[in-house]
Design a protein around this motif. Structure first.
Motif, PDB file in Angstrom:
ATOM      1  N   TYR A  34       0.831  -1.202   0.000  1.00 17.33           N
ATOM      2  CA  TYR A  34       0.000   0.000   0.000  1.00 17.33           C
ATOM      3  C   TYR A  34       0.872   1.260   0.000  1.00 17.33           C
ATOM      4  N   SER A  35       1.961   1.243   0.734  1.00 13.88           N
ATOM      5  CA  SER A  35       2.869   2.391   0.762  1.00 13.88           C
ATOM      6  C   SER A  35       3.498   2.615  -0.609  1.00 13.88           C
ATOM      7  N   ILE A  36       3.875   1.516  -1.250  1.00 13.22           N
ATOM      8  CA  ILE A  36       4.470   1.621  -2.588  1.00 13.22           C
ATOM      9  C   ILE A  36       3.455   2.186  -3.582  1.00 13.22           C
ATOM     10  N   VAL A  37       2.231   1.688  -3.505  1.00 11.46           N
ATOM     11  CA  VAL A  37       1.167   2.177  -4.395  1.00 11.46           C
ATOM     12  C   VAL A  37       0.945   3.671  -4.194  1.00 11.46           C
ATOM     13  N   TYR A  38       0.895   4.094  -2.931  1.00 13.25           N
ATOM     14  CA  TYR A  38       0.648   5.511  -2.637  1.00 13.25           C
ATOM     15  C   TYR A  38       1.807   6.377  -3.125  1.00 13.25           C
ATOM     16  N   ALA A  39       3.041   5.929  -2.865  1.00 12.28           N
ATOM     17  CA  ALA A  39       4.206   6.707  -3.299  1.00 12.28           C
ATOM     18  C   ALA A  39       4.234   6.837  -4.819  1.00 12.28           C
ATOM     19  N   MET A  40       3.924   5.749  -5.522  1.00 14.61           N
ATOM     20  CA  MET A  40       3.910   5.787  -6.988  1.00 14.61           C
ATOM     21  C   MET A  40       2.788   6.679  -7.499  1.00 14.61           C
ATOM     22  N   ALA A  41       1.641   6.650  -6.828  1.00 10.70           N
ATOM     23  CA  ALA A  41       0.516   7.499  -7.241  1.00 10.70           C
ATOM     24  C   ALA A  41       0.867   8.979  -7.081  1.00 10.70           C
ATOM     25  N   ILE A  42       1.462   9.323  -5.946  1.00 10.60           N
ATOM     26  CA  ILE A  42       1.833  10.720  -5.698  1.00 10.60           C
ATOM     27  C   ILE A  42       2.883  11.177  -6.701  1.00 10.60           C
ATOM     28  N   LEU A  43       3.947  10.371  -6.854  1.00  8.60           N
ATOM     29  CA  LEU A  43       5.031  10.741  -7.767  1.00  8.60           C
ATOM     30  C   LEU A  43       4.535  10.818  -9.208  1.00  8.60           C
ATOM     31  N   GLY A  44       3.778   9.810  -9.642  1.00  7.54           N
ATOM     32  CA  GLY A  44       3.333   9.759 -11.025  1.00  7.54           C
ATOM     33  C   GLY A  44       2.392  10.887 -11.393  1.00  7.54           C
ATOM     34  N   ASN A  45       1.431  11.166 -10.545  1.00 11.60           N
ATOM     35  CA  ASN A  45       0.445  12.199 -10.875  1.00 11.60           C
ATOM     36  C   ASN A  45       1.034  13.603 -10.772  1.00 11.60           C
ATOM     37  N   PHE A  46       1.918  13.826  -9.804  1.00  8.70           N
ATOM     38  CA  PHE A  46       2.600  15.122  -9.747  1.00  8.70           C
ATOM     39  C   PHE A  46       3.494  15.301 -10.973  1.00  8.70           C
ATOM     40  N   THR A  47       4.105  14.209 -11.440  1.00  7.32           N
ATOM     41  CA  THR A  47       4.949  14.281 -12.635  1.00  7.32           C
ATOM     42  C   THR A  47       4.122  14.672 -13.860  1.00  7.32           C
ATOM     43  N   ILE A  48       2.941  14.072 -14.001  1.00  5.22           N
ATOM     44  CA  ILE A  48       2.049  14.424 -15.117  1.00  5.22           C
ATOM     45  C   ILE A  48       1.700  15.909 -15.068  1.00  5.22           C
ATOM     46  N   LEU A  49       1.308  16.394 -13.890  1.00  5.35           N
ATOM     47  CA  LEU A  49       0.943  17.810 -13.749  1.00  5.35           C
ATOM     48  C   LEU A  49       2.132  18.710 -14.081  1.00  5.35           C
ATOM     49  N   PHE A  50       3.313  18.327 -13.629  1.00  2.86           N
ATOM     50  CA  PHE A  50       4.510  19.133 -13.863  1.00  2.86           C
ATOM     51  C   PHE A  50       4.869  19.166 -15.345  1.00  2.86           C
ATOM     52  N   ILE A  80      -7.809   8.351   1.659  1.00  3.23           N
ATOM     53  CA  ILE A  80      -7.896   7.116   2.442  1.00  3.23           C
ATOM     54  C   ILE A  80      -6.558   6.513   2.848  1.00  3.23           C
ATOM     55  N   LEU A  81      -5.494   6.708   2.036  1.00  2.00           N
ATOM     56  CA  LEU A  81      -4.237   6.022   2.324  1.00  2.00           C
ATOM     57  C   LEU A  81      -3.562   6.435   3.617  1.00  2.00           C
ATOM     58  N   PRO A  82      -3.387   7.735   3.915  1.00  2.03           N
ATOM     59  CA  PRO A  82      -2.692   8.092   5.159  1.00  2.03           C
ATOM     60  C   PRO A  82      -3.345   7.496   6.403  1.00  2.03           C
ATOM     61  N   LYS A  83      -4.666   7.568   6.495  1.00  2.00           N
ATOM     62  CA  LYS A  83      -5.339   6.993   7.660  1.00  2.00           C
ATOM     63  C   LYS A  83      -5.209   5.481   7.665  1.00  2.00           C
ATOM     64  N   MET A  84      -5.278   4.849   6.507  1.00  2.00           N
ATOM     65  CA  MET A  84      -5.136   3.405   6.432  1.00  2.00           C
ATOM     66  C   MET A  84      -3.754   2.965   6.923  1.00  2.00           C
ATOM     67  N   LEU A  85      -2.731   3.690   6.504  1.00  2.00           N
ATOM     68  CA  LEU A  85      -1.379   3.355   6.946  1.00  2.00           C
ATOM     69  C   LEU A  85      -1.198   3.615   8.436  1.00  2.00           C
ATOM     70  N   ALA A  86      -1.874   4.645   8.967  1.00  2.00           N
ATOM     71  CA  ALA A  86      -1.815   4.899  10.414  1.00  2.00           C
ATOM     72  C   ALA A  86      -2.430   3.733  11.188  1.00  2.00           C
ATOM     73  N   ILE A  87      -3.481   3.145  10.640  1.00  2.00           N
ATOM     74  CA  ILE A  87      -4.082   1.962  11.274  1.00  2.00           C
ATOM     75  C   ILE A  87      -3.107   0.797  11.234  1.00  2.00           C
ATOM     76  N   PHE A  88      -2.489   0.585  10.094  1.00  2.00           N
ATOM     77  CA  PHE A  88      -1.575  -0.541   9.933  1.00  2.00           C
ATOM     78  C   PHE A  88      -0.319  -0.394  10.781  1.00  2.00           C
ATOM     79  N   TRP A  89       0.242   0.823  10.831  1.00  2.00           N
ATOM     80  CA  TRP A  89       1.525   1.026  11.503  1.00  2.00           C
ATOM     81  C   TRP A  89       1.392   1.304  13.001  1.00  2.00           C
ATOM     82  N   PHE A  90       0.457   2.185  13.353  1.00  2.00           N
ATOM     83  CA  PHE A  90       0.389   2.670  14.737  1.00  2.00           C
ATOM     84  C   PHE A  90      -0.891   2.256  15.469  1.00  2.00           C
ATOM     85  N   ARG A  91      -1.727   1.468  14.798  1.00  2.00           N
ATOM     86  CA  ARG A  91      -3.022   1.086  15.362  1.00  2.00           C
ATOM     87  C   ARG A  91      -3.832   2.325  15.776  1.00  2.00           C
ATOM     88  N   SER A  92      -3.708   3.363  14.985  1.00  2.00           N
ATOM     89  CA  SER A  92      -4.460   4.600  15.216  1.00  2.00           C
ATOM     90  C   SER A  92      -5.825   4.459  14.556  1.00  2.00           C
TER      91      SER A  92
END
Length: 315
Positions: A34-50, A80-92
């Motif tokens: 999930y972290s890899i997917v999110y990082a690729m989504a952020i990098l890829g879409n910002f690259t398109i915009l740039f 959804i991803l940041p909160k999902m990762l907080a659940i997975f990593w910190f049980r938040s």
């Protein structure tokens, strides 16, 4: 012994997101893809915009729609991803009641915007292939802006009742949501009042958006294919159809997982809950990652601009 999460209340201050019930032991491992997917989504879409911003030759309707899609994907995955990762990593697992409703609204609203943008991109391909000489006069900048405004307003208006229908209901049994994010029906199911209105409205909106968008795309590509098959040579047909390849791949990545999720929810009563949740997250997170990759690889202008702006070492 009483449980604070299951005592009677009418206005819970927080909800508890369980993550993926049945796979709690694997949450830490699941966070890696999930972290890899999110990082690729952020990098890829910002690259398109740039790239589109920096390259004047890409300031055309097709790439404006692509930028709308990239911006929508950035918001959708970040909902959804940041909160999902907080659940997975910190049980938040706690999420404020209002924050839950905001997440629910933005998730569904931007999902509808994404499908609307795919319709707009199908229209762009139709005009470019079926009416190439009138392309610049039909899809002017004001027209593109109006199409974008319609797409945004449709998502805002159709899903505007969601948070209000959820807020006005009493929650008298539990505030535990067996999901990774505040999905509409997952929240509504916790209410102790009659939820038929929410059920019917939710089903109507989903079917309305999907049927209208898919019907428009189907009609558009029927006309496109008719035009392509009339071209005199095979090379011309393949070249023209190739300009639609990226868009068709993006449509497949967006609609196939969501259709599978919808069918699993409606007819897969014996399917494990964790499978439903995995599919629900995949159809929201896979397109934001794949869309910039598909367009980056299959669109010559974007690929050439990327190589020019970021030349490989030793090149």
């Amino acid at each position: 012994m009483s449980d604070s999460n299951t005592t009677d209340f009418t206005n819970p201050s927080t909800f508890i997101l369980l993550g993926i019930p049945g796979l709690e032991a694997a949450h830490a491992w699941l966070s890696i893809p999930y972290s890899i997917v999110y990082a690729m989504a952020i990098l890829g879409n910002f690259t398109i915009l740039f790239i589109v911003k920096m390259e004047p030759s890409l300031h055309e309707p097709m790439y404006y729609f692509l930028c709308m899609l990239a911006a929508t994907d950035l918001v959708l995955s970040t909902c959804i991803l940041p909160k999902m990762l907080a659940i997975f990593w910190f049980r938040s697992r706690e999420i404020n009641f209002d924050a839950c409703l905001i997440q629910m609204y933005f998730t569904h609203c931007f999902s509808a915007m994404e499908t609307g943008i795919l319709v707009a991109m199908a229209l762009d391909r139709y005009v470019a292939i079926c009416h190439p000489l009138r392309y610049s006069t039909i899809l002017t900048n004001p027209v593109v802006a109006k199409i974008g405004l319609v797409v945004v307003l449709r998502g805002i208006i159709l899903f505007f009742p969601y948070p209000f229908m959820a807020r006005w209901r009493p929650y008298c049994s539990t505030n535990i949501i067996a999901h990774t994010y505040c999905e509409h029906m997952a929240v509504v199911k916790l209410a102790c009042s009659d939820t038929r209105l929410s059920n019917y409205y939710g089903l109507f909106v989903i079917l309305f958006v999907a049927s209208v968008d898919l019907a428009f795309i189907a009609v558009t590509y029927t006309q496109i294919l008719r035009t392509i098959f009339r071209l005199p040579t095979k090379d011309a047909r393949l070249k023209t159809f190739g300009t639609c390849g990226s868009h068709l791949c993006v449509i497949s990545c967006s609609y196939i997982p969501s259709l599978f999720s919808f069918l699993a929810h409606r007819f897969g009563q014996n399917v494990p809950l964790y499978f439903h949740i995995l599919i629900a997250t995949v159809y929201l997170l896979l397109p934001p990652m794949l869309n910039p990759i598909i367009y980056g690889v299959r669109t010559k202008q974007i690929w050439e601009t990327l190589l020019r702006l970021f030349p490989p070492k030793g090149g």
